[in-house]
Design a protein around this motif. Structure first.
Motif, PDB file in Angstrom:
ATOM      1  N   LEU A 297       6.613  19.766   3.146  1.00 42.80           N
ATOM      2  CA  LEU A 297       6.431  17.857   2.876  1.00 42.80           C
ATOM      3  C   LEU A 297       7.320  16.909   2.897  1.00 42.80           C
ATOM      4  O   LEU A 297       8.577  16.837   2.822  1.00 42.80           O
ATOM      5  CB  LEU A 297       6.196  17.904   1.705  1.00 42.80           C
ATOM      6  CG  LEU A 297       4.692  18.794   1.362  1.00 42.80           C
ATOM      7  CD1 LEU A 297       4.829  18.214   0.305  1.00 42.80           C
ATOM      8  CD2 LEU A 297       3.516  18.162   2.262  1.00 42.80           C
ATOM      9  N   GLY A 298       6.530  15.608   3.950  1.00 47.57           N
ATOM     10  CA  GLY A 298       8.364  14.582   4.104  1.00 47.57           C
ATOM     11  C   GLY A 298       7.785  13.880   3.085  1.00 47.57           C
ATOM     12  O   GLY A 298       7.666  14.175   1.840  1.00 47.57           O
ATOM     13  N   LEU A 299       8.709  12.326   2.713  1.00 47.27           N
ATOM     14  CA  LEU A 299       9.158  11.801   2.292  1.00 47.27           C
ATOM     15  C   LEU A 299       8.196  11.172   0.916  1.00 47.27           C
ATOM     16  O   LEU A 299       7.979   9.953   0.276  1.00 47.27           O
ATOM     17  CB  LEU A 299      10.162  10.646   2.553  1.00 47.27           C
ATOM     18  CG  LEU A 299      11.474  11.769   2.395  1.00 47.27           C
ATOM     19  CD1 LEU A 299      13.119  10.156   2.474  1.00 47.27           C
ATOM     20  CD2 LEU A 299      12.037  12.123   1.454  1.00 47.27           C
ATOM     21  N   ASP A 300       6.984  10.650   2.809  1.00 48.64           N
ATOM     22  CA  ASP A 300       5.968   9.937   2.255  1.00 48.64           C
ATOM     23  C   ASP A 300       4.741  10.714   0.772  1.00 48.64           C
ATOM     24  O   ASP A 300       4.040   9.807   0.178  1.00 48.64           O
ATOM     25  CB  ASP A 300       5.228   9.571   3.312  1.00 48.64           C
ATOM     26  CG  ASP A 300       5.629   8.926   4.471  1.00 48.64           C
ATOM     27  OD1 ASP A 300       6.292   7.698   3.992  1.00 48.64           O
ATOM     28  OD2 ASP A 300       5.114   8.341   5.738  1.00 48.64           O
ATOM     29  N   ALA A 301       4.956  11.740   0.793  1.00 48.82           N
ATOM     30  CA  ALA A 301       3.662  12.451  -0.322  1.00 48.82           C
ATOM     31  C   ALA A 301       4.827  12.022  -1.428  1.00 48.82           C
ATOM     32  O   ALA A 301       4.017  12.262  -2.316  1.00 48.82           O
ATOM     33  CB  ALA A 301       4.749  13.861   0.093  1.00 48.82           C
ATOM     34  N   LEU A 302       6.502  11.080  -1.640  1.00 50.30           N
ATOM     35  CA  LEU A 302       6.194  11.378  -3.296  1.00 50.30           C
ATOM     36  C   LEU A 302       5.341   9.387  -3.574  1.00 50.30           C
ATOM     37  O   LEU A 302       5.232   9.564  -4.707  1.00 50.30           O
ATOM     38  CB  LEU A 302       7.308  10.418  -2.888  1.00 50.30           C
ATOM     39  CG  LEU A 302       8.766  11.500  -2.353  1.00 50.30           C
ATOM     40  CD1 LEU A 302      10.248  10.877  -2.697  1.00 50.30           C
ATOM     41  CD2 LEU A 302       9.608  12.028  -4.067  1.00 50.30           C
TER      42      LEU A 302
ATOM     43  N   ARG B  97       6.570  -0.590  -4.311  1.00 51.45           N
ATOM     44  CA  ARG B  97       7.107  -1.334  -3.861  1.00 51.45           C
ATOM     45  C   ARG B  97       9.014   0.164  -4.729  1.00 51.45           C
ATOM     46  O   ARG B  97       9.178   0.368  -3.511  1.00 51.45           O
ATOM     47  CB  ARG B  97       7.786  -2.596  -4.561  1.00 51.45           C
ATOM     48  CG  ARG B  97       9.114  -3.271  -3.416  1.00 51.45           C
ATOM     49  CD  ARG B  97       8.361  -4.493  -3.428  1.00 51.45           C
ATOM     50  NE  ARG B  97       8.719  -4.918  -5.132  1.00 51.45           N
ATOM     51  CZ  ARG B  97       9.009  -6.141  -5.892  1.00 51.45           C
ATOM     52  NH1 ARG B  97       8.528  -7.469  -4.842  1.00 51.45           N
ATOM     53  NH2 ARG B  97       8.756  -6.262  -7.108  1.00 51.45           N
ATOM     54  N   GLN B  98       8.560  -0.015  -5.574  1.00 45.78           N
ATOM     55  CA  GLN B  98      10.220   1.033  -6.179  1.00 45.78           C
ATOM     56  C   GLN B  98       9.893   2.334  -6.023  1.00 45.78           C
ATOM     57  O   GLN B  98      11.226   2.859  -4.493  1.00 45.78           O
ATOM     58  CB  GLN B  98      10.423   1.609  -7.638  1.00 45.78           C
ATOM     59  CG  GLN B  98      10.142  -0.029  -7.953  1.00 45.78           C
ATOM     60  CD  GLN B  98       9.787   0.468 -10.332  1.00 45.78           C
ATOM     61  OE1 GLN B  98       9.119   0.882 -10.935  1.00 45.78           O
ATOM     62  NE2 GLN B  98      10.976   0.359 -10.711  1.00 45.78           N
ATOM     63  N   ILE B  99       8.890   3.067  -5.519  1.00 50.73           N
ATOM     64  CA  ILE B  99       9.466   4.614  -4.734  1.00 50.73           C
ATOM     65  C   ILE B  99       9.082   4.170  -3.195  1.00 50.73           C
ATOM     66  O   ILE B  99       9.589   4.920  -2.688  1.00 50.73           O
ATOM     67  CB  ILE B  99       7.493   4.914  -5.270  1.00 50.73           C
ATOM     68  CG1 ILE B  99       7.907   6.808  -4.919  1.00 50.73           C
ATOM     69  CG2 ILE B  99       6.056   4.232  -4.405  1.00 50.73           C
ATOM     70  CD1 ILE B  99       8.926   7.295  -5.050  1.00 50.73           C
ATOM     71  N   GLU B 100       8.100   2.539  -2.448  1.00 49.70           N
ATOM     72  CA  GLU B 100       8.838   2.910  -1.242  1.00 49.70           C
ATOM     73  C   GLU B 100      10.375   2.318  -1.221  1.00 49.70           C
ATOM     74  O   GLU B 100      11.548   2.875   0.322  1.00 49.70           O
ATOM     75  CB  GLU B 100       8.128   1.449  -0.459  1.00 49.70           C
ATOM     76  CG  GLU B 100       6.745   1.844  -0.418  1.00 49.70           C
ATOM     77  CD  GLU B 100       5.677   0.747  -0.619  1.00 49.70           C
ATOM     78  OE1 GLU B 100       6.208  -0.163  -1.032  1.00 49.70           O
ATOM     79  OE2 GLU B 100       4.820   0.668  -0.039  1.00 49.70           O
ATOM     80  N   HIS B 101      11.435   2.228  -1.731  1.00 50.77           N
ATOM     81  CA  HIS B 101      12.494   1.735  -1.868  1.00 50.77           C
ATOM     82  C   HIS B 101      13.015   2.718  -1.656  1.00 50.77           C
ATOM     83  O   HIS B 101      14.672   2.880  -0.985  1.00 50.77           O
ATOM     84  CB  HIS B 101      12.838   1.020  -2.820  1.00 50.77           C
ATOM     85  CG  HIS B 101      14.046   0.633  -2.883  1.00 50.77           C
ATOM     86  ND1 HIS B 101      15.149   0.156  -2.099  1.00 50.77           N
ATOM     87  CD2 HIS B 101      15.365   1.052  -3.664  1.00 50.77           C
ATOM     88  CE1 HIS B 101      16.070  -0.287  -2.206  1.00 50.77           C
ATOM     89  NE2 HIS B 101      16.886   0.505  -3.316  1.00 50.77           N
TER      90      HIS B 101
ATOM     91  N   ALA C  43      16.738   6.738   1.271  1.00 51.54           N
ATOM     92  CA  ALA C  43      16.611   8.410   1.500  1.00 51.54           C
ATOM     93  C   ALA C  43      16.826   8.690   3.146  1.00 51.54           C
ATOM     94  O   ALA C  43      17.434   8.803   3.677  1.00 51.54           O
ATOM     95  CB  ALA C  43      15.475   9.229   1.007  1.00 51.54           C
ATOM     96  N   HIS C  44      15.775   7.736   3.658  1.00 47.01           N
ATOM     97  CA  HIS C  44      15.849   8.091   4.965  1.00 47.01           C
ATOM     98  C   HIS C  44      17.359   7.343   5.688  1.00 47.01           C
ATOM     99  O   HIS C  44      17.952   8.214   7.124  1.00 47.01           O
ATOM    100  CB  HIS C  44      14.874   7.182   5.203  1.00 47.01           C
ATOM    101  CG  HIS C  44      12.949   7.296   5.743  1.00 47.01           C
ATOM    102  ND1 HIS C  44      12.012   7.236   5.910  1.00 47.01           N
ATOM    103  CD2 HIS C  44      13.324   9.033   5.672  1.00 47.01           C
ATOM    104  CE1 HIS C  44      11.587   7.834   5.536  1.00 47.01           C
ATOM    105  NE2 HIS C  44      12.211   8.772   5.232  1.00 47.01           N
ATOM    106  N   SER C  45      17.731   6.554   4.778  1.00 43.99           N
ATOM    107  CA  SER C  45      18.922   5.525   5.700  1.00 43.99           C
ATOM    108  C   SER C  45      20.395   6.442   5.114  1.00 43.99           C
ATOM    109  O   SER C  45      21.170   6.590   5.709  1.00 43.99           O
ATOM    110  CB  SER C  45      19.342   4.341   4.423  1.00 43.99           C
ATOM    111  OG  SER C  45      20.028   4.773   3.387  1.00 43.99           O
ATOM    112  N   LEU C  46      19.899   7.850   4.192  1.00 43.24           N
ATOM    113  CA  LEU C  46      21.291   8.656   3.985  1.00 43.24           C
ATOM    114  C   LEU C  46      20.452  10.039   5.242  1.00 43.24           C
ATOM    115  O   LEU C  46      21.475  10.717   5.459  1.00 43.24           O
ATOM    116  CB  LEU C  46      21.169   8.962   3.499  1.00 43.24           C
ATOM    117  CG  LEU C  46      21.571   7.795   1.317  1.00 43.24           C
ATOM    118  CD1 LEU C  46      21.782   8.736   0.283  1.00 43.24           C
ATOM    119  CD2 LEU C  46      23.259   7.377   2.453  1.00 43.24           C
ATOM    120  N   GLY C  47      19.454   9.824   6.018  1.00 37.77           N
ATOM    121  CA  GLY C  47      19.347  11.100   7.034  1.00 37.77           C
ATOM    122  C   GLY C  47      18.570  12.330   6.024  1.00 37.77           C
ATOM    123  O   GLY C  47      18.141  13.330   6.245  1.00 37.77           O
ATOM    124  N   ILE C  48      17.631  11.954   4.744  1.00 35.81           N
ATOM    125  CA  ILE C  48      17.087  12.758   4.168  1.00 35.81           C
ATOM    126  C   ILE C  48      16.036  12.918   4.388  1.00 35.81           C
ATOM    127  O   ILE C  48      14.702  11.022   4.338  1.00 35.81           O
ATOM    128  CB  ILE C  48      17.229  12.390   2.712  1.00 35.81           C
ATOM    129  CG1 ILE C  48      19.284  12.630   2.816  1.00 35.81           C
ATOM    130  CG2 ILE C  48      16.711  13.690   1.734  1.00 35.81           C
ATOM    131  CD1 ILE C  48      19.038  12.481   0.849  1.00 35.81           C
TER     132      ILE C  48
END
Length: 414
Positions: free
Chosen positions: A76-81, A94-98, A103-108
């Motif tokens: 599962l990717g992060l969009d599942a959050l 907006r909070q979960i999108e942040h 996480a993407h900026s950290l390469g996660i």
């Protein structure tokens, strides 16, 4: 069970899944019901409501391992959050999108990596929201599913852009609304006593009111639909129908303790269906119940209720080396000295008719006399009853009027 806007239903099956054959069988039952209300439903099972919602969106038909939900996060990717909500949605998307963007900026890029974050790290970065996210990922967010108790009346309404004047097509437009009402009846553990369908015509204020009321309350949706369709077929729809209303009048469910493996469709249910159809067709049917009355015309009473002690048994007649099985349809009538098939009016027997029958005995089997307070009436009953055989072998019940000496045929033994 608990509903959450706009289309989420959460069901606690921990203590009841075994009744349906386990989690997978329970999931199939849920899908079957959901397809009545949605074209493409999805379902998943997990220990907690947030993970169940997320898996239903991203891994339909998945079953998360008990007490190890995180193993279902694989792939599962992060969009599942965004769908990790359950009974309480994210207050601000907006909070979960942040969180996802950070996480993407950290390469996660995977949910498993976010799952490995420490609680202290999420708290320092996002405060209470970070704690809530960590709790939901680690099955620590307690969300209790409360019972669903609908309080809206059991009514349905439909409007057709194009009026309908054909009964089968109109019934198909009404049926989805009936499905919803009877599904609610099941959820409420209530029975339907009566269903009222009001059809509003297009070119006038005329309306057809169809009352569907079986002999007893039940949740037999098929019976209500069959009765409704028969009524609609007999209703003139030259003035087509533009809109309809459905009202279900419900009553408390009858509590009946049955064995789990006992079939629910029994003889009593089939009997109720038969009597309901007969009642709608203005036909009278039922069981003949013996009554303690002096006069034969009042010796039986027609009842529609299924007798509590009713038990049909076959009578076996032995003659030499042969056996003949005769069905007994009412054990009370088997011991009755009077026939169940009585003529509405006794039929006088002419001398020729009387010569064609043979009295079984020379002495009457029963004598009936009117009471003293009836001596002033014209309908005096002073009769001697006999058993007789016709030339076809029928067992007859005849009587002789003791005043006029005329013989009458009064009934047949079945």
């Amino acid at each position: 069970m608990q509903f959450r806007f706009p289309h989420f239903v959460f069901i606690d099956i921990e203590s009841t899944a075994h009744l349906l054959g386990g989690e997978l069988a329970c999931m199939q039952q849920a899908l079957q019901i959901a397809r009545k209300f949605s074209a493409d439903p999805s379902v998943a099972i997990a220990d907690t409501a947030p993970v169940a919602q997320m898996l239903a969106k991203w891994k339909p038909l998945a079953v998360a391992p008990h007490r190890q939900e995180h193993k279902a996060f694989q792939g599962l990717g992060l969009d599942a959050l965004k769908d990790l909500e359950g009974l309480l949605p994210w207050t601000q998307k907006r909070q979960i999108e942040h969180v996802i963007s950070f996480a993407h900026s950290l390469g996660i890029c995977t949910l498993e990596e976010v799952y490995n974050f420490r609680l202290i790290s999420l708290r320092e970065r996002w405060g209470d929201f970070g704690v809530l996210l960590w709790n939901r990922l680690h099955a620590q967010d307690s969300q209790v599913i409360s019972p669903l108790v609908p309080r809206d009346p059991l009514v349905g309404y439909g409007y057709m852009d194009d009026p309908i004047g054909v009964a089968p097509i109109l019934f198909n437009r009404i049926k989805p609304h009936i499905d919803i009402l009877f599904a609610r009846l099941t959820g409420l553990s209530r029975y339907a006593q009566k269903m009222e369908v009001i059809l509003h015509c297009e070119y006038s204020d005329k309306k057809h009111i169809l009352d569907i009321e079986p002999v007893s309350a039940s949740r037999d949706q098929e019976l209500f639909e069959d009765l409704l369709f028969k009524r609609m077929e007999k209703t003139a729809l030259e003035n087509p129908i533009r809109e309809f209303e459905i009202i279900v009048y419900d009553v408390p469910e009858k509590i009946q303790q049955l064995d789990f493996f006992e079939p629910r469709d029994n003889n009593e249910d089939r009997w109720r269906r038969l009597v309901s159809f007969a009642k709608q067709a203005n036909c009278e049917m039922g069981f003949l119940q013996l009554e303690a009355n002096h006069f034969p015309e009042k010796s039986f009473k027609l009842v529609t209720d299924w007798p509590e002690d009713f038990k049909s048994e076959d009578f076996v007649e032995r003659l030499d080396d042969a056996l003949q099985i005769k069905s007994t349809y009412a054990k009370g009538l088997a011991q009755s000295p009077r026939p169940s098939l009585l003529l509405e009016q006794p039929q006088p027997l002419s001398e020729e008719d009387f010569r064609k029958i043979r009295l079984v005995s020379s002495l009457p089997s029963e004598r009936i006399e009117s009471a003293w307070w009836q001596l002033t009436t014209q309908d005096l009953k002073n009769r001697d009853y006999y058993f007789a055989l016709s030339h076809q072998g029928q067992l007859l019940w005849v009587f002789q009027d003791r005043v006029s000496t005329q013989y009458y045929l009064h009934g047949y033994f079945d």
